[in-house]
Structure formats: structure tokens, C-alpha cells
Design a protein around this motif. Sequence first.
Motif, PDB file in Angstrom:
ATOM      1  N   GLY A   1      15.075  -1.071  10.686  1.00 20.68           N
ATOM      2  CA  GLY A   1      13.767  -0.986  10.037  1.00 20.68           C
ATOM      3  C   GLY A   1      13.522   0.302   9.292  1.00 20.68           C
ATOM      4  O   GLY A   1      12.401   0.565   8.859  1.00 20.68           O
ATOM      5  N   TYR A   2      14.561   1.121   9.111  1.00 19.67           N
ATOM      6  CA  TYR A   2      14.399   2.434   8.495  1.00 19.67           C
ATOM      7  C   TYR A   2      14.621   2.340   6.990  1.00 19.67           C
ATOM      8  O   TYR A   2      15.730   2.071   6.540  1.00 19.67           O
ATOM      9  N   PRO A   3      13.568   2.558   6.188  1.00 24.78           N
ATOM     10  CA  PRO A   3      13.701   2.419   4.738  1.00 24.78           C
ATOM     11  C   PRO A   3      14.189   3.711   4.083  1.00 24.78           C
ATOM     12  O   PRO A   3      13.647   4.785   4.336  1.00 24.78           O
ATOM     13  N   THR A   4      15.207   3.603   3.262  1.00 29.18           N
ATOM     14  CA  THR A   4      15.723   4.748   2.508  1.00 29.18           C
ATOM     15  C   THR A   4      15.923   4.311   1.060  1.00 29.18           C
ATOM     16  O   THR A   4      15.895   3.114   0.745  1.00 29.18           O
ATOM     17  N   LEU A   5      16.167   5.287   0.212  1.00 35.03           N
ATOM     18  CA  LEU A   5      16.449   4.981  -1.189  1.00 35.03           C
ATOM     19  C   LEU A   5      17.724   4.142  -1.286  1.00 35.03           C
ATOM     20  O   LEU A   5      17.806   3.218  -2.103  1.00 35.03           O
TER      21      LEU A   5
ATOM     22  N   ASP B   1       0.804  -1.218   0.000  1.00 31.98           N
ATOM     23  CA  ASP B   1       0.000   0.000   0.000  1.00 31.98           C
ATOM     24  C   ASP B   1       0.840   1.274   0.000  1.00 31.98           C
ATOM     25  O   ASP B   1       0.303   2.377  -0.044  1.00 31.98           O
ATOM     26  N   GLY B   2       2.166   1.145   0.070  1.00 30.72           N
ATOM     27  CA  GLY B   2       3.026   2.320   0.098  1.00 30.72           C
ATOM     28  C   GLY B   2       3.112   2.987   1.451  1.00 30.72           C
ATOM     29  O   GLY B   2       3.747   4.027   1.594  1.00 30.72           O
ATOM     30  N   VAL B   3       2.479   2.398   2.467  1.00 28.04           N
ATOM     31  CA  VAL B   3       2.527   2.945   3.823  1.00 28.04           C
ATOM     32  C   VAL B   3       3.587   2.181   4.606  1.00 28.04           C
ATOM     33  O   VAL B   3       3.533   0.956   4.698  1.00 28.04           O
ATOM     34  N   ILE B   4       4.540   2.908   5.160  1.00 28.42           N
ATOM     35  CA  ILE B   4       5.595   2.276   5.945  1.00 28.42           C
ATOM     36  C   ILE B   4       5.110   2.192   7.395  1.00 28.42           C
ATOM     37  O   ILE B   4       5.275   3.116   8.186  1.00 28.42           O
ATOM     38  N   GLY B   5       4.459   1.091   7.694  1.00 25.53           N
ATOM     39  CA  GLY B   5       3.951   0.847   9.033  1.00 25.53           C
ATOM     40  C   GLY B   5       4.744  -0.257   9.702  1.00 25.53           C
ATOM     41  O   GLY B   5       5.810  -0.664   9.221  1.00 25.53           O
ATOM     42  N   PRO B   6       4.243  -0.772  10.810  1.00 24.80           N
ATOM     43  CA  PRO B   6       4.990  -1.780  11.565  1.00 24.80           C
ATOM     44  C   PRO B   6       5.316  -3.049  10.786  1.00 24.80           C
ATOM     45  O   PRO B   6       6.377  -3.632  10.986  1.00 24.80           O
ATOM     46  N   ASN B   7       4.420  -3.489   9.887  1.00 27.15           N
ATOM     47  CA  ASN B   7       4.704  -4.709   9.120  1.00 27.15           C
ATOM     48  C   ASN B   7       5.869  -4.502   8.163  1.00 27.15           C
ATOM     49  O   ASN B   7       6.751  -5.347   8.048  1.00 27.15           O
ATOM     50  N   THR B   8       5.870  -3.368   7.482  1.00 26.35           N
ATOM     51  CA  THR B   8       6.964  -3.077   6.552  1.00 26.35           C
ATOM     52  C   THR B   8       8.260  -2.856   7.315  1.00 26.35           C
ATOM     53  O   THR B   8       9.317  -3.359   6.919  1.00 26.35           O
ATOM     54  N   MET B   9       8.200  -2.126   8.421  1.00 26.57           N
ATOM     55  CA  MET B   9       9.411  -1.873   9.209  1.00 26.57           C
ATOM     56  C   MET B   9       9.992  -3.183   9.744  1.00 26.57           C
ATOM     57  O   MET B   9      11.210  -3.370   9.753  1.00 26.57           O
ATOM     58  N   SER B  10       9.126  -4.087  10.146  1.00 28.13           N
ATOM     59  CA  SER B  10       9.584  -5.386  10.628  1.00 28.13           C
ATOM     60  C   SER B  10      10.247  -6.178   9.498  1.00 28.13           C
ATOM     61  O   SER B  10      11.290  -6.815   9.697  1.00 28.13           O
TER      62      SER B  10
END
Length: 171
Positions: free
Chosen positions: A160-164, A136-145
Motif C-alpha cells: 500500500g506504499y505509494p511512490t513515484l 483529494d491528494g491525501v494518502i489515507g486508508p482508502n488510497t492505501m487499500s
Amino acid sequence: SGWSKGQPWGVEVTLPSGFNHGLAGKGTRKSPDEWAALGVRAASGGRVPNYGAASILLPAGAEGPALMIFGNFRAISRYNNADAYVIGVGHLSDRIKGKPDFRAPWPRTGTPLDASERKELQRRLTALGYDTQGTDGVIGPNTMSAVSAWQRDNGLKPDGYPTLELLKKMR
């Protein structure tokens, strides 16, 4: 909304050298004494008082401020669940009360992801077996995990920090 008067939403902390960044995130809750036993200290010095079970949040990854968040963080999030909103409201409230700014600087490196890149990150993670529970493009707990698990498995700090830069490594 469950606000506990006289209790903070969060406290800035310092993490010890060698801290297991896999423990950061809302999914791990410990008492301030348990965090202290792992070397976590208040950024102002000493131990964080016991305000109940807390999580360590790294809103800007391992290179930015570390926050020990409590029940009042969740109370603020009932209005808007975005961590940035909760931190903004909580920190503004602290500043109005005369408390200091964050001691740790917010990193100026690490290019944030735009919406299409966030979705790409989620698709790539899921394809590699790190389920984000959707794209969904939302960086929430599932994506961070999922990001944290991929970082750990690839020899990076699992913050868990997403960057380019992270997405480019996955490509």
C-alpha cells in the motif's frame, strides 16, 4: 481521548519471510498471539505482549519498519489523524523514556509523490476499478487499500506504499 496508561501506542515488529502484506493496515486487527501465529515477532525478540487487538502498520512500505499498533495509537490520532504525526509523537515519547530507535532502517529509495502526483495516482486507481473514495491528494486508508489491491493484482508486494516508481508503472 481513550489513552490506556501503561500500554504502548505501538511496538516495532519483524515480519516473517513470505508475510502476506495484504494483512497490513488499520483494517485488519488481531491479537498479538494471532499475529505471532503468523510469524510476527517483536523487533527486540520474542512475542509482543497482549495489549489488545492490534494492526500492522507499514509507514514506509514493505522495506521499512513494521509497527504493531494498539488502542493508544488511536488515542493519539484523535488530536491529529496523520500516521506520521502519531508515529512521531509516540516514538518521541518512547525515546524520552530511553527506548531505542527503530531497528529497521527507513528506506532511502522510492521517491515520494507530490500533491499533484498523489491526485493523479488516485484518479488512475479509480479509473482502473480500485476506488480511493475521492481524489483529494491525501494518502489515507482508502488510497492505501486501493494501492495494495493494485499491487497484489499486478504481482507486487501489496504494502500500500505509494511512490513515484509505482505511479510510473501505472502510467
